[in-house]
Write a protein that holds these residues in place. Structure first.
Motif, PDB file in Angstrom:
ATOM      1  N   LEU A 110       0.302  -1.231   0.245  1.00  0.00           N
ATOM      2  CA  LEU A 110      -0.174  -0.110  -0.067  1.00  0.00           C
ATOM      3  C   LEU A 110       0.716   0.773   0.297  1.00  0.00           C
ATOM      4  CD1 LEU A 110      -2.986   0.744  -0.370  1.00  0.00           C
ATOM      5  CD2 LEU A 110      -2.780   0.878   2.763  1.00  0.00           C
ATOM      6  N   PRO A 111       1.587   1.778   0.816  1.00  0.00           N
ATOM      7  CA  PRO A 111       2.653   2.088   0.998  1.00  0.00           C
ATOM      8  C   PRO A 111       2.940   2.734  -0.553  1.00  0.00           C
ATOM      9  CG  PRO A 111       3.310   0.971   2.581  1.00  0.00           C
ATOM     10  CD  PRO A 111       2.188   0.320   1.858  1.00  0.00           C
ATOM     11  N   ALA A 112       3.741   1.697  -1.609  1.00  0.00           N
ATOM     12  CA  ALA A 112       3.920   2.475  -2.681  1.00  0.00           C
ATOM     13  C   ALA A 112       3.008   2.538  -3.739  1.00  0.00           C
ATOM     14  CB  ALA A 112       4.355   0.711  -3.596  1.00  0.00           C
ATOM     15  N   ILE A 113       1.937   1.985  -3.457  1.00  0.00           N
ATOM     16  CA  ILE A 113       0.620   2.340  -3.844  1.00  0.00           C
ATOM     17  C   ILE A 113       0.265   3.630  -3.928  1.00  0.00           C
ATOM     18  CG2 ILE A 113      -1.642   1.975  -4.286  1.00  0.00           C
ATOM     19  CD1 ILE A 113      -1.116  -1.468  -3.554  1.00  0.00           C
ATOM     20  N   PHE A 114      -0.037   4.170  -2.980  1.00  0.00           N
ATOM     21  CA  PHE A 114       0.001   5.795  -3.079  1.00  0.00           C
ATOM     22  C   PHE A 114       0.767   6.540  -3.219  1.00  0.00           C
ATOM     23  CE2 PHE A 114      -1.901   4.785   2.130  1.00  0.00           C
ATOM     24  CZ  PHE A 114      -3.265   5.080   1.248  1.00  0.00           C
ATOM     25  N   GLY A 115       2.215   5.933  -3.174  1.00  0.00           N
ATOM     26  CA  GLY A 115       3.219   6.777  -4.248  1.00  0.00           C
ATOM     27  C   GLY A 115       2.732   6.776  -5.666  1.00  0.00           C
ATOM     28  N   ARG A 116       2.567   6.389  -6.017  1.00  0.00           N
ATOM     29  CA  ARG A 116       2.533   5.545  -7.245  1.00  0.00           C
ATOM     30  C   ARG A 116       0.760   6.728  -7.543  1.00  0.00           C
ATOM     31  NH1 ARG A 116      -0.179  -0.071 -10.043  1.00  0.00           N
ATOM     32  NH2 ARG A 116      -0.592   1.543 -12.594  1.00  0.00           N
ATOM     33  N   TYR A 117      -0.121   6.805  -7.045  1.00  0.00           N
ATOM     34  CA  TYR A 117      -0.554   7.449  -7.138  1.00  0.00           C
ATOM     35  C   TYR A 117      -0.550   8.950  -7.117  1.00  0.00           C
ATOM     36  CZ  TYR A 117      -5.844   9.333  -7.003  1.00  0.00           C
ATOM     37  OH  TYR A 117      -6.863  10.668  -7.423  1.00  0.00           O
ATOM     38  N   ARG A 118      -0.117   9.235  -6.103  1.00  0.00           N
ATOM     39  CA  ARG A 118       0.517  11.043  -6.189  1.00  0.00           C
ATOM     40  C   ARG A 118       1.178  11.346  -7.521  1.00  0.00           C
ATOM     41  NH1 ARG A 118      -0.032  14.102  -1.843  1.00  0.00           N
ATOM     42  NH2 ARG A 118      -0.231  13.260   0.441  1.00  0.00           N
ATOM     43  N   ARG A 119       2.631  10.375  -7.597  1.00  0.00           N
ATOM     44  CA  ARG A 119       3.201  10.125  -9.235  1.00  0.00           C
ATOM     45  C   ARG A 119       2.587  11.075 -10.105  1.00  0.00           C
ATOM     46  NH1 ARG A 119       6.588   7.222  -6.828  1.00  0.00           N
ATOM     47  NH2 ARG A 119       5.950   5.388  -7.451  1.00  0.00           N
ATOM     48  N   ALA A 120       0.874  10.026  -9.757  1.00  0.00           N
ATOM     49  CA  ALA A 120       0.036  10.742 -11.545  1.00  0.00           C
ATOM     50  C   ALA A 120      -1.196  10.977 -11.188  1.00  0.00           C
ATOM     51  CB  ALA A 120      -0.276   8.735 -11.398  1.00  0.00           C
ATOM     52  N   TYR A 121      -0.950  11.567 -10.228  1.00  0.00           N
ATOM     53  CA  TYR A 121      -2.242  12.624 -10.377  1.00  0.00           C
ATOM     54  C   TYR A 121      -1.496  13.088  -9.351  1.00  0.00           C
ATOM     55  CZ  TYR A 121      -4.832   9.578 -12.445  1.00  0.00           C
ATOM     56  OH  TYR A 121      -5.789   8.488 -13.158  1.00  0.00           O
ATOM     57  N   PRO A 122      -0.803  14.421  -9.937  1.00  0.00           N
ATOM     58  CA  PRO A 122       0.214  15.223  -8.552  1.00  0.00           C
ATOM     59  C   PRO A 122      -0.711  16.827  -8.315  1.00  0.00           C
ATOM     60  CG  PRO A 122       0.606  15.645 -10.592  1.00  0.00           C
ATOM     61  CD  PRO A 122      -0.634  14.752 -11.097  1.00  0.00           C
ATOM     62  N   LYS A 123      -1.738  16.532  -9.035  1.00  0.00           N
ATOM     63  CA  LYS A 123      -2.895  17.833  -8.756  1.00  0.00           C
ATOM     64  C   LYS A 123      -4.021  17.410  -7.657  1.00  0.00           C
ATOM     65  CE  LYS A 123      -2.402  20.296 -13.178  1.00  0.00           C
ATOM     66  NZ  LYS A 123      -2.343  21.106 -13.962  1.00  0.00           N
ATOM     67  N   VAL A 124      -4.493  16.147  -7.330  1.00  0.00           N
ATOM     68  CA  VAL A 124      -4.998  16.159  -6.920  1.00  0.00           C
ATOM     69  C   VAL A 124      -4.641  15.893  -5.239  1.00  0.00           C
ATOM     70  CG1 VAL A 124      -6.249  14.018  -5.468  1.00  0.00           C
ATOM     71  CG2 VAL A 124      -6.233  14.176  -7.873  1.00  0.00           C
ATOM     72  N   ASN A 125      -5.502  16.652  -3.888  1.00  0.00           N
ATOM     73  CA  ASN A 125      -5.000  17.169  -3.091  1.00  0.00           C
ATOM     74  C   ASN A 125      -5.155  15.482  -2.147  1.00  0.00           C
ATOM     75  OD1 ASN A 125      -4.396  17.534  -0.442  1.00  0.00           O
ATOM     76  ND2 ASN A 125      -5.763  18.944  -0.266  1.00  0.00           N
ATOM     77  N   LEU A 126      -4.640  14.468  -2.088  1.00  0.00           N
ATOM     78  CA  LEU A 126      -4.412  13.318  -1.225  1.00  0.00           C
ATOM     79  C   LEU A 126      -4.445  13.220  -0.017  1.00  0.00           C
ATOM     80  CD1 LEU A 126      -4.848  10.122  -1.523  1.00  0.00           C
ATOM     81  CD2 LEU A 126      -2.995  10.176  -1.349  1.00  0.00           C
ATOM     82  N   GLN A 127      -5.500  13.187   0.996  1.00  0.00           N
ATOM     83  CA  GLN A 127      -5.273  13.424   2.772  1.00  0.00           C
ATOM     84  C   GLN A 127      -5.517  11.355   2.826  1.00  0.00           C
ATOM     85  OE1 GLN A 127      -8.791  15.961   2.727  1.00  0.00           O
ATOM     86  NE2 GLN A 127      -7.464  17.901   2.612  1.00  0.00           N
ATOM     87  N   LEU A 128      -4.849  11.806   3.864  1.00  0.00           N
ATOM     88  CA  LEU A 128      -5.358  10.026   4.401  1.00  0.00           C
ATOM     89  C   LEU A 128      -5.057  10.496   5.871  1.00  0.00           C
ATOM     90  CD1 LEU A 128      -1.724   8.764   2.372  1.00  0.00           C
ATOM     91  CD2 LEU A 128      -3.634   8.527   1.864  1.00  0.00           C
ATOM     92  N   GLN A 129      -5.612   8.883   6.110  1.00  0.00           N
ATOM     93  CA  GLN A 129      -5.712   8.914   7.345  1.00  0.00           C
ATOM     94  C   GLN A 129      -5.688   7.913   8.170  1.00  0.00           C
ATOM     95  OE1 GLN A 129      -9.972  11.029   8.329  1.00  0.00           O
ATOM     96  NE2 GLN A 129     -10.525   9.242  10.290  1.00  0.00           N
ATOM     97  N   GLU A 130      -4.742   7.399   8.971  1.00  0.00           N
ATOM     98  CA  GLU A 130      -5.033   6.098   9.604  1.00  0.00           C
ATOM     99  C   GLU A 130      -6.246   5.614  10.783  1.00  0.00           C
ATOM    100  OE1 GLU A 130      -2.078   2.969  12.094  1.00  0.00           O
ATOM    101  OE2 GLU A 130      -1.245   5.190  11.364  1.00  0.00           O
ATOM    102  N   SER A 131      -6.419   4.846  10.640  1.00  0.00           N
ATOM    103  CA  SER A 131      -7.679   4.651  12.195  1.00  0.00           C
ATOM    104  C   SER A 131      -8.499   2.538  12.369  1.00  0.00           C
ATOM    105  CB  SER A 131      -9.045   4.989  11.077  1.00  0.00           C
ATOM    106  OG  SER A 131      -9.759   4.374  12.209  1.00  0.00           O
TER     107      SER A 131
END
Length: 306
Positions: A110-131
């Motif tokens: 999953l961490p690598a997936i989050f990184g991949r998403y940020r690179r693919a969609y740099p203009k999206v404000n990705l807000q992560l919340q652990e729970s």
């Protein structure tokens, strides 16, 4: 309506102002020259001032026309930018995406997936919340989250839940435990042991699955200590407070004073899942889900470390 300026008026005016020739401007706009001249005249009537001086030999901007050209170009540029922004939102390339996740999912790809998403969609404000799983589910149902990564959430009314990855459970023992050198254990071997366990409120199914493994081998675990994080559970096991049954991925954070041993005869597995609201049709969520699915599918082929 007849006295309102439309975008076409601005486009026509800019073409004439840049060409300073009605014939060339008409050709550029794919119009006949008479309708173009009529539209410019109409624009001047709406404004109440002449934008051009016309002679048989030349077309020139008036002082009002020079100012209006700057404003018209700016307006058309902003409209184009706004339209592209809307299209980008439609494609899921900009906006806000709120994703909840459970801590143990960070021991997968999953961490690598989050990184991949940020690179693919740099203009999206990705807000992560652990729970916990229960907290992520609540956030999805209350629409404070857009997507979630669960562990053993299972079918949930109002949500679409997809299994991404399935892993076995392992026995977690202190390194000095008499059974610590076994290559595999039957769950029955833990019958008389004190257990350190994840709390049931975090996820009912995630709690019930390891309990069901014990029950299938004739006992219910005697829980002497609960802890909310697997790192805490492992540290408590290493300190000798008890044993546990955990998803295999926790071995990645096990200290030297803890051993993780495969369970023999345990058919129950733990599932990492993707969840979002039923009927979710936003492109921003669809694009995220696509990257998550692909990332875990690739991870399975590469044998996700556990």
């Amino acid at each position: 309506m007849d006295n309102e300026i439309e975008l076409r008026h601005l486009r026509y005016f800019v073409a004439v102002a840049e060409e300073l020739h009605f014939g060339r401007a008409a050709a550029r706009l794919h119009l006949a020259q008479p309708p173009l001249s009529q539209q410019i005249k109409k624009l001047e009537e709406i404004l109440g001032y002449a934008l051009f001086t016309r002679t048989s030999r030349a077309v020139k901007l008036t002082s009002a026309g020079e100012v209006f050209l700057e404003r018209a170009q700016r307006t058309l540029r902003h409209v184009r930018e706004d339209m592209e922004e809307v299209r980008s939102i439609g494609r899921g390339e900009v906006g806000y995406l709120r994703v909840g996740f459970i801590g143990s999912s960070m021991l997968t790809v999953l961490p690598a997936i989050f990184g991949r998403y940020r690179r693919a969609y740099p203009k999206v404000n990705l807000q992560l919340q652990e729970s916990y799983t229960s907290g992520v589910v609540e956030g999805l149902l209350k629409a404070t989250l857009d997507a979630g990564i669960l562990r053993d959430g299972g079918p949930t009314h109002g949500l679409t839940v997809e299994r991404l990855y399935s892993e076995p459970f392992v026995a977690v023992l202190p390194g000095k435990h008499p059974l610590a050198k076994q290559r595999a254990l039957s769950p029955r071997a833990l019958k008389d042991e004190p257990f350190v366990f994840y709390p049931p409120y975090s996820s009912k199914l995630a709690y019930e699955k390891p309990v069901s493994i014990c029950e299938a081998h004739g006992f219910r675990p005697k829980v002497v200590q609960e802890a909310p994080q697997w790192l805490t559970i492992l540290r408590l096991v290493g300190a000798g407070l008890g044993v546990s049954i955990a998803p295999a991925c926790v071995e990645r954070i096990a200290a030297p004073d803890v051993v993780c041993i495969p369970l023999r005869g345990a058919a129950v597995r733990s599932d990492i899942e993707l969840a979002f609201r039923e009927g979710e049709g936003r492109e921003i969520v669809r694009a995220f889900a696509e990257i998550v699915r692909d990332g875990f599918a690739h991870g399975r082929k590469m044998k996700i470390p556990s």
